[in-house]
Design a protein around this motif. Structure first.
Motif, PDB file in Angstrom:
ATOM      1  N   PRO A  41       0.820  -1.223   0.000  1.00 21.35           N
ATOM      2  CA  PRO A  41       0.000   0.000   0.000  1.00 21.35           C
ATOM      3  C   PRO A  41       0.854   1.273   0.000  1.00 21.35           C
ATOM      4  O   PRO A  41       0.822   2.072   0.945  1.00 21.35           O
ATOM      5  CB  PRO A  41      -0.830  -0.142   1.278  1.00 21.35           C
ATOM      6  CG  PRO A  41       0.048  -0.928   2.200  1.00 21.35           C
ATOM      7  CD  PRO A  41       0.806  -1.892   1.319  1.00 21.35           C
ATOM      8  N   VAL A  43       1.636   5.008  -0.876  1.00 21.69           N
ATOM      9  CA  VAL A  43       0.747   6.154  -1.035  1.00 21.69           C
ATOM     10  C   VAL A  43       1.553   7.381  -1.450  1.00 21.69           C
ATOM     11  O   VAL A  43       2.729   7.508  -1.114  1.00 21.69           O
ATOM     12  CB  VAL A  43      -0.033   6.471   0.263  1.00 21.69           C
ATOM     13  CG1 VAL A  43      -0.991   5.343   0.599  1.00 21.69           C
ATOM     14  CG2 VAL A  43       0.907   6.751   1.427  1.00 21.69           C
ATOM     15  N   TRP A  58       6.102   3.970   1.805  1.00 21.18           N
ATOM     16  CA  TRP A  58       5.495   2.881   2.591  1.00 21.18           C
ATOM     17  C   TRP A  58       6.452   2.542   3.719  1.00 21.18           C
ATOM     18  O   TRP A  58       7.681   2.688   3.575  1.00 21.18           O
ATOM     19  CB  TRP A  58       5.280   1.650   1.700  1.00 21.18           C
ATOM     20  CG  TRP A  58       4.900   0.385   2.419  1.00 21.18           C
ATOM     21  CD1 TRP A  58       3.637  -0.020   2.749  1.00 21.18           C
ATOM     22  CD2 TRP A  58       5.780  -0.639   2.875  1.00 21.18           C
ATOM     23  NE1 TRP A  58       3.680  -1.233   3.381  1.00 21.18           N
ATOM     24  CE2 TRP A  58       4.987  -1.646   3.475  1.00 21.18           C
ATOM     25  CE3 TRP A  58       7.164  -0.823   2.836  1.00 21.18           C
ATOM     26  CZ2 TRP A  58       5.537  -2.802   4.037  1.00 21.18           C
ATOM     27  CZ3 TRP A  58       7.713  -1.967   3.396  1.00 21.18           C
ATOM     28  CH2 TRP A  58       6.892  -2.951   3.987  1.00 21.18           C
ATOM     29  N   SER A 155      -0.361   2.608  -6.684  1.00 24.15           N
ATOM     30  CA  SER A 155      -0.616   3.444  -5.517  1.00 24.15           C
ATOM     31  C   SER A 155      -1.951   3.091  -4.866  1.00 24.15           C
ATOM     32  O   SER A 155      -2.962   2.898  -5.539  1.00 24.15           O
ATOM     33  CB  SER A 155      -0.627   4.916  -5.927  1.00 24.15           C
ATOM     34  OG  SER A 155      -1.067   5.737  -4.867  1.00 24.15           O
ATOM     35  N   ALA A 156      -1.936   3.013  -3.525  1.00 26.80           N
ATOM     36  CA  ALA A 156      -3.163   2.700  -2.788  1.00 26.80           C
ATOM     37  C   ALA A 156      -4.034   3.927  -2.584  1.00 26.80           C
ATOM     38  O   ALA A 156      -5.248   3.801  -2.403  1.00 26.80           O
ATOM     39  CB  ALA A 156      -2.805   2.094  -1.431  1.00 26.80           C
ATOM     40  N   ALA A 157      -3.422   5.119  -2.603  1.00 28.04           N
ATOM     41  CA  ALA A 157      -4.216   6.341  -2.397  1.00 28.04           C
ATOM     42  C   ALA A 157      -3.394   7.567  -2.734  1.00 28.04           C
ATOM     43  O   ALA A 157      -2.177   7.583  -2.557  1.00 28.04           O
ATOM     44  CB  ALA A 157      -4.699   6.434  -0.943  1.00 28.04           C
ATOM     45  N   LEU A 159      -3.005  11.126  -1.337  1.00 28.10           N
ATOM     46  CA  LEU A 159      -3.333  11.850  -0.120  1.00 28.10           C
ATOM     47  C   LEU A 159      -2.670  13.227  -0.121  1.00 28.10           C
ATOM     48  O   LEU A 159      -1.635  13.429  -0.752  1.00 28.10           O
ATOM     49  CB  LEU A 159      -2.857  11.066   1.110  1.00 28.10           C
ATOM     50  CG  LEU A 159      -3.368   9.623   1.235  1.00 28.10           C
ATOM     51  CD1 LEU A 159      -2.734   8.947   2.444  1.00 28.10           C
ATOM     52  CD2 LEU A 159      -4.884   9.598   1.336  1.00 28.10           C
ATOM     53  N   THR A 180      -8.879   8.402   4.322  1.00 27.92           N
ATOM     54  CA  THR A 180      -7.789   7.960   5.201  1.00 27.92           C
ATOM     55  C   THR A 180      -8.223   7.008   6.317  1.00 27.92           C
ATOM     56  O   THR A 180      -7.370   6.379   6.942  1.00 27.92           O
ATOM     57  CB  THR A 180      -7.101   9.174   5.839  1.00 27.92           C
ATOM     58  OG1 THR A 180      -8.083   9.961   6.552  1.00 27.92           O
ATOM     59  CG2 THR A 180      -6.423  10.031   4.778  1.00 27.92           C
ATOM     60  N   LEU A 183      -6.830   3.677   6.224  1.00 28.28           N
ATOM     61  CA  LEU A 183      -5.382   3.664   6.061  1.00 28.28           C
ATOM     62  C   LEU A 183      -4.630   4.004   7.340  1.00 28.28           C
ATOM     63  O   LEU A 183      -3.401   3.869   7.387  1.00 28.28           O
ATOM     64  CB  LEU A 183      -4.977   4.664   4.970  1.00 28.28           C
ATOM     65  CG  LEU A 183      -5.523   4.404   3.567  1.00 28.28           C
ATOM     66  CD1 LEU A 183      -5.150   5.559   2.647  1.00 28.28           C
ATOM     67  CD2 LEU A 183      -5.012   3.083   3.013  1.00 28.28           C
ATOM     68  N   VAL A 187      -1.187   1.967   7.217  1.00 25.41           N
ATOM     69  CA  VAL A 187      -0.315   2.817   6.401  1.00 25.41           C
ATOM     70  C   VAL A 187       0.204   4.029   7.171  1.00 25.41           C
ATOM     71  O   VAL A 187       1.414   4.231   7.289  1.00 25.41           O
ATOM     72  CB  VAL A 187      -1.052   3.281   5.121  1.00 25.41           C
ATOM     73  CG1 VAL A 187      -0.188   4.246   4.314  1.00 25.41           C
ATOM     74  CG2 VAL A 187      -1.457   2.087   4.275  1.00 25.41           C
ATOM     75  N   ILE A 188      -0.686   4.856   7.692  1.00 32.16           N
ATOM     76  CA  ILE A 188      -0.279   6.140   8.258  1.00 32.16           C
ATOM     77  C   ILE A 188       0.466   5.974   9.582  1.00 32.16           C
ATOM     78  O   ILE A 188       1.508   6.609   9.806  1.00 32.16           O
ATOM     79  CB  ILE A 188      -1.505   7.059   8.414  1.00 32.16           C
ATOM     80  CG1 ILE A 188      -2.065   7.397   7.030  1.00 32.16           C
ATOM     81  CG2 ILE A 188      -1.149   8.334   9.173  1.00 32.16           C
ATOM     82  CD1 ILE A 188      -3.374   8.171   7.046  1.00 32.16           C
TER      83      ILE A 188
END
Length: 246
Positions: A41, A43, A58, A155-157, A159, A180, A183, A187-188
């Motif tokens: 994932p 981003v 990532w 890409s997963a998103a 942002l 988000t 995520l 991810v975050i």
């Protein structure tokens, strides 16, 4: 005003027919000998008004027992060289420009739109050729291992800095939005944890600290300037900076 600036500074804004034809003929990359990164994932995190997305990140906790508290990082950038052959019309045009030029209401790109806004833009859910580096850092942010590869990512998103900051602030609750919310955990949160380690290493090195405020120009619908003000500094800006420096 942007058009006047482009003209007065002699910024090349038109591409040759040969360069446009080469860009239009480019197709989405196949896996081939590239490393398959599409399940990760990754981003992109950019200003909200960004027009192209050329780097992605990532991070995850390292599961190697010999590296307690460490992290695995992946930083990927669009592999422009996959489409721009040395000596080609695209190469010649890019050399003439040297870089893209950004204005409040437009960008004069270094490459035609078929590349700059499409195949070389890491759009969510689209297969994109990338040049990537795997890194392993310890709990104190020191680099233990790195490996470069040419990969195929998805890409997963897409942002924005503000989205990522809002999703993280006040964690574990945070203030995520629809993009988000799913995520935050996978991810975050790992991105910020790895950032803290990198920031710790930065404080140990004590490098030159440059704080140069970036100005944001707001325009109305007719293109008139409404305001010029510094962007508020966010920790998410530093996060991306530290990943890129690493």
């Amino acid at each position: 005003f942007s058009a006047i600036a482009i003209q007065s500074h002699g910024i090349p804004s038109k591409f040759s027919a040969a360069a446009l034809a080469q860009a239009e003929a480019a197709t989405e990359p196949e896996l081939g000998r590239r490393e398959d990164l599409r399940e990760l994932p990754l981003v992109t995190i950019d200003p909200v008004e960004a027009r192209d997305f050329d780097d992605a990140v990532w991070a995850a906790a390292d599961d190697d027992g010999a590296n307690p508290g460490g992290f695995r990082l992946l930083v990927a950038i669009a592999d422009v060289a996959a489409y721009v052959a040395v000596g080609s019309a695209l190469d010649t045009e890019a050399r003439e420009r040297g870089n893209s030029v950004y204005f409040p209401d437009r960008v004069v790109a270094m490459l035609p739109e078929a590349l700059s806004n499409e195949l070389c833009s890491l759009k969510p859910g689209r297969d994109r050729a990338c040049l990537a580096v795997w890194m392993t850092i310890d709990a104190d942010g020191r680099l233990h291992h790195q490996r470069f590869c040419r990969g195929l990512m998805r890409s997963a998103a897409r942002l924005s800095y503000q989205q990522v900051q809002d999703a993280h602030d006040g964690y574990p609750g945070g203030n995520p939005d629809a993009a988000t919310k799913a995520l935050v955990e996978p991810v975050i949160k790992p991105l910020y944890a790895a950032f803290r380690a990198l920031a710790f290493e930065r404080s140990r090195r004590q490098p030159l600290e440059l704080v140069v405020p970036e100005m944001r120009v707001k325009l109305d619908d007719a293109g008139r300037i409404l305001s010029v003000a510094p962007r508020p500094p966010l920790e998410s800006h530093r996060l991306i900076e530290e990943f890129m420096v690493a």
